[in-house]
Design a protein around this motif. Sequence first.
Motif: not given
Length: 549
Positions: A166, A194-195, A198, A235, A239, A244-245
């Motif tokens: 992470q 996430e990567y 993003h 996932h 997130l 994060k999203i």
Amino acid sequence: MTHTDMTSKPHGFWKPEHDLPRTGEKAIAEVVRDLCHPFFVVDMNGQIGVAKDGMATLGTLAQPASNCYRLLGWAPPFALESLGDPGFKADHGLKFAYICGAMANGITSTAMVEAAGRAGMIGFFGAGGLSIEQIEAAIGSLQKKLDQIPYGFNLIHSPNAMDLEQKTVDLYLNKGIRLVSASAYLDLTAPLVEYRIHGIHENEHGKIICPNRIIAKVSREEVARKFYSPPAEKHLQRLKQLGKITDGQADMARRIPMVQDLTAEADSGGHTDNRPALCLFPTMKALRDEMARQYDDGTPLRVGLAGGIATPESAAAAFAMGAAYILTGSINQACIEADTSQLVKKMLAEARQADVTMAPAADMFEMGVKVQVLKRGTMFSMRGSKLYDIYRTYDRFEDVPDSQKKLVEGSFLKCSFAAEWENTRAFFSRRDPAQVDRAEKEPKHKMALVFRSYLGRASLWAKRGVPDRAIDYQIWCGPAMGAFNEWVKGSFLEPPQNRRTTTVAMNLLFGAAVIGRLNGLKNQGVDLAVAPGLAAPITDNQILSLSHR
């Protein structure tokens, strides 16, 4: 000599423009290696003749002119840039469909990545096994030197250190790293997802734009299927919960694959399933086609090949099977730019194909996962296997028989288990404190961490060339290294001090093009089985003169 049926029906006739065709092995070798110009193969009164100019007429002529020759075959110019998938090269801003794969501990160094990028290829910095600070320093160096020249960084799956995975992703996102090579993944993880997503958004035309790209190295179909699919719902929900999203970004992510480019990783150094390339690649290619039909979002999916790419023949075979690109690893470790010791480079340059074996992996030790390493000149594989047998058999080091304790402490660790635990605890206190807390409660986990410490440091001893630890060197290596050494034997590339990453790469591409030309003529019934060495290593200047107008 050639093996061509001179009595077979010709493809047409050839008429000279200036010079008559030339005969002999030297003349044939010259035209085959001159990739800039087309050439014709004709029947010179029962001998093979070759010419670069003149006029060819296909088909049957009612009455050929007296100065016409039977046309047996022809070969067009062959640009090295034409090898591989045009879309792959365009999307990544490359001249050549060639990747210098990531080798952990920074062995694929910033110097190697820079050399590949400036030559029109792409390299991935070997971030696996390094601290966040070391990776950050490499990012700063490459961003300063390369600017708009393509490059990438490795993201290795760390099942025993998810916090590190992470943190690595956080670093890449903060520093604007737009391309990573995902390796050793058995399943997708939240940090990897996430990567990928993003910054996902739609442009003014409603097209989904995903700024970050992943090229996955995979050797199992079930894992490849997950990479060619949109991210798993679990996932996305995770997130979203972490903020994060957004809901909109999650919806967009459900419509794109995790990767567009996937490397079928055959029998390679390091993490590998030892799969034969000739079996693995067609399977991955068929899976790609299946997934492209299932998720028809307009994104062309591609497959490259790694594992065993070490000679012009293997490179040519990869491209002939339809590889979008080729990726090399083991052979680069003996190159000048590789950040490893001179002793290791010498050992690798002397290796043969059978001089490799499997050994326990430091990062997935408890799971029984293995990596492919060099066995010639080192006892690492045997010692690593012994440690794993002890770990499986006993619940704590105190239960190990005295004779085996003495072997481990005296020969492997070179100190008492207790002393080694103090060193290990200090390391994990900095890297992942939760591991120390668990080890203090679980003696078996403590034993695993100490053994993992030995395995991990064995690769660093090799990289640094620690003299009194040569017998313990862990050197990741596949059979490609031996094949490469056999190919370059007797040439200027035999000594490792002459092996530059891009020189090796260009020779593989040039040799693949030469073999492609010869195979094209074979399909026309012309077998130019001239003296061996048409694809032998040549200098950078020679390649330039033979492959560029």
